[in-house]
Design a protein around this motif. Sequence first.
Motif, short mmCIF file in Angstrom:
data_model
loop_
_atom_site.label_atom_id
_atom_site.label_comp_id
_atom_site.label_asym_id
_atom_site.label_seq_id
_atom_site.Cartn_x
_atom_site.Cartn_y
_atom_site.Cartn_z
N MET A 1 0.85 -1.18 0.00
CA MET A 1 0.00 0.00 0.00
C MET A 1 0.89 1.23 0.00
O MET A 1 1.87 1.31 0.72
CB MET A 1 -0.89 -0.02 1.24
CG MET A 1 -1.99 0.97 1.27
SD MET A 1 -3.38 0.66 0.18
CE MET A 1 -4.21 -0.67 0.98
N ALA A 2 0.53 2.19 -0.83
CA ALA A 2 1.25 3.46 -0.90
C ALA A 2 0.24 4.59 -0.92
O ALA A 2 -0.82 4.46 -1.53
CB ALA A 2 2.15 3.51 -2.13
N ASN A 3 0.57 5.65 -0.26
CA ASN A 3 -0.27 6.84 -0.31
C ASN A 3 0.19 7.69 -1.48
O ASN A 3 1.38 8.04 -1.57
CB ASN A 3 -0.17 7.62 1.00
CG ASN A 3 -0.78 6.84 2.14
OD1 ASN A 3 -1.96 6.52 2.11
ND2 ASN A 3 0.01 6.52 3.15
N ILE A 4 -0.74 7.99 -2.39
CA ILE A 4 -0.42 8.81 -3.55
C ILE A 4 -1.36 10.00 -3.57
O ILE A 4 -2.44 9.96 -2.98
CB ILE A 4 -0.53 8.01 -4.87
CG1 ILE A 4 -1.96 7.54 -5.13
CG2 ILE A 4 0.45 6.83 -4.86
CD1 ILE A 4 -2.18 6.90 -6.50
N LEU B 1 1.15 8.14 -18.98
CA LEU B 1 -0.22 7.64 -18.94
C LEU B 1 -0.37 6.98 -17.59
O LEU B 1 0.42 6.09 -17.23
CB LEU B 1 -0.48 6.65 -20.08
CG LEU B 1 -0.36 7.24 -21.48
CD1 LEU B 1 -0.66 6.16 -22.53
CD2 LEU B 1 -1.27 8.44 -21.67
N SER B 2 -1.36 7.41 -16.83
CA SER B 2 -1.49 6.90 -15.46
C SER B 2 -1.81 5.42 -15.41
O SER B 2 -1.56 4.76 -14.41
CB SER B 2 -2.51 7.72 -14.67
OG SER B 2 -3.79 7.68 -15.27
N CYS B 3 -2.30 4.85 -16.52
CA CYS B 3 -2.57 3.41 -16.56
C CYS B 3 -1.28 2.60 -16.61
O CYS B 3 -1.29 1.39 -16.39
CB CYS B 3 -3.47 3.04 -17.75
SG CYS B 3 -2.70 3.22 -19.38
N GLN B 4 -0.18 3.27 -16.89
CA GLN B 4 1.10 2.58 -17.01
C GLN B 4 2.00 2.79 -15.78
O GLN B 4 3.12 2.30 -15.75
CB GLN B 4 1.83 3.04 -18.27
CG GLN B 4 1.05 2.73 -19.55
CD GLN B 4 0.79 1.25 -19.70
OE1 GLN B 4 1.72 0.45 -19.81
NE2 GLN B 4 -0.48 0.86 -19.70
N ILE B 5 1.50 3.48 -14.78
CA ILE B 5 2.27 3.68 -13.55
C ILE B 5 1.73 2.72 -12.50
O ILE B 5 0.64 2.91 -11.96
CB ILE B 5 2.17 5.13 -13.04
CG1 ILE B 5 2.63 6.12 -14.12
CG2 ILE B 5 3.00 5.29 -11.76
CD1 ILE B 5 2.39 7.58 -13.76
N LYS B 6 2.48 1.66 -12.24
CA LYS B 6 2.09 0.65 -11.24
C LYS B 6 2.49 1.15 -9.86
O LYS B 6 3.61 1.61 -9.64
CB LYS B 6 2.80 -0.67 -11.50
CG LYS B 6 2.33 -1.37 -12.75
CD LYS B 6 1.16 -2.25 -12.46
CE LYS B 6 0.85 -3.09 -13.68
NZ LYS B 6 -0.50 -3.55 -13.70
N VAL B 7 1.58 1.04 -8.93
CA VAL B 7 1.83 1.45 -7.56
C VAL B 7 2.66 0.38 -6.85
O VAL B 7 2.36 -0.81 -6.93
CB VAL B 7 0.50 1.67 -6.80
CG1 VAL B 7 0.75 1.98 -5.33
CG2 VAL B 7 -0.32 2.78 -7.47
N THR B 8 3.71 0.82 -6.18
CA THR B 8 4.54 -0.03 -5.33
C THR B 8 4.84 0.76 -4.06
O THR B 8 4.65 1.98 -4.02
CB THR B 8 5.87 -0.41 -6.00
OG1 THR B 8 6.66 0.77 -6.16
CG2 THR B 8 5.66 -1.09 -7.35
N ALA B 9 5.36 0.08 -3.07
CA ALA B 9 5.74 0.76 -1.83
C ALA B 9 6.77 1.86 -2.10
O ALA B 9 6.81 2.87 -1.40
CB ALA B 9 6.27 -0.24 -0.82
N ALA B 10 7.58 1.69 -3.15
CA ALA B 10 8.60 2.68 -3.50
C ALA B 10 7.99 4.00 -3.95
O ALA B 10 8.67 5.03 -3.97
CB ALA B 10 9.52 2.13 -4.58
N LEU B 11 6.71 3.99 -4.31
CA LEU B 11 6.05 5.22 -4.75
C LEU B 11 5.25 5.90 -3.64
O LEU B 11 4.42 6.76 -3.90
CB LEU B 11 5.15 4.92 -5.95
CG LEU B 11 5.87 4.49 -7.23
CD1 LEU B 11 4.88 4.32 -8.38
CD2 LEU B 11 6.97 5.47 -7.61
#
Length: 106
Positions: free
Chosen positions: A1-4, A84-94
């Motif tokens: 989980m990452a807070n964006i 493109l936001s569909c190509q940015i995968k969420v990871t803990a690093a983000l």
Amino acid sequence: MANISIIAFDGTRFDIAAADGSTVMENAVRNSVPGIDAECGGACACATCHVYVDDAWSEKVGQPSAMEEDMLDFAVDVRPTSRLSCQIKVTAALEGLVVHVPERQG
């Protein structure tokens, strides 16, 4: 989980707890962020989920793939930090990622 954080064009800030493996686009749609149309549903087949990655995050998010670059040709007001936001995968690093929605989509 990452807070964006996704900043709508009018300045409204959407702070979202995003699951790892989801995309920024999926989280924007789930949270009704205005300006993220996502017409193709995340297939990298349109440019209606175009965002600007905040300068502080540009290097960490990385550059678009060749396919994504081709789709960005259809976006309006493309900038060096466009993705493109569909190509940015969420990871803990983000954790803490900030993106901005353009005034309009293509």
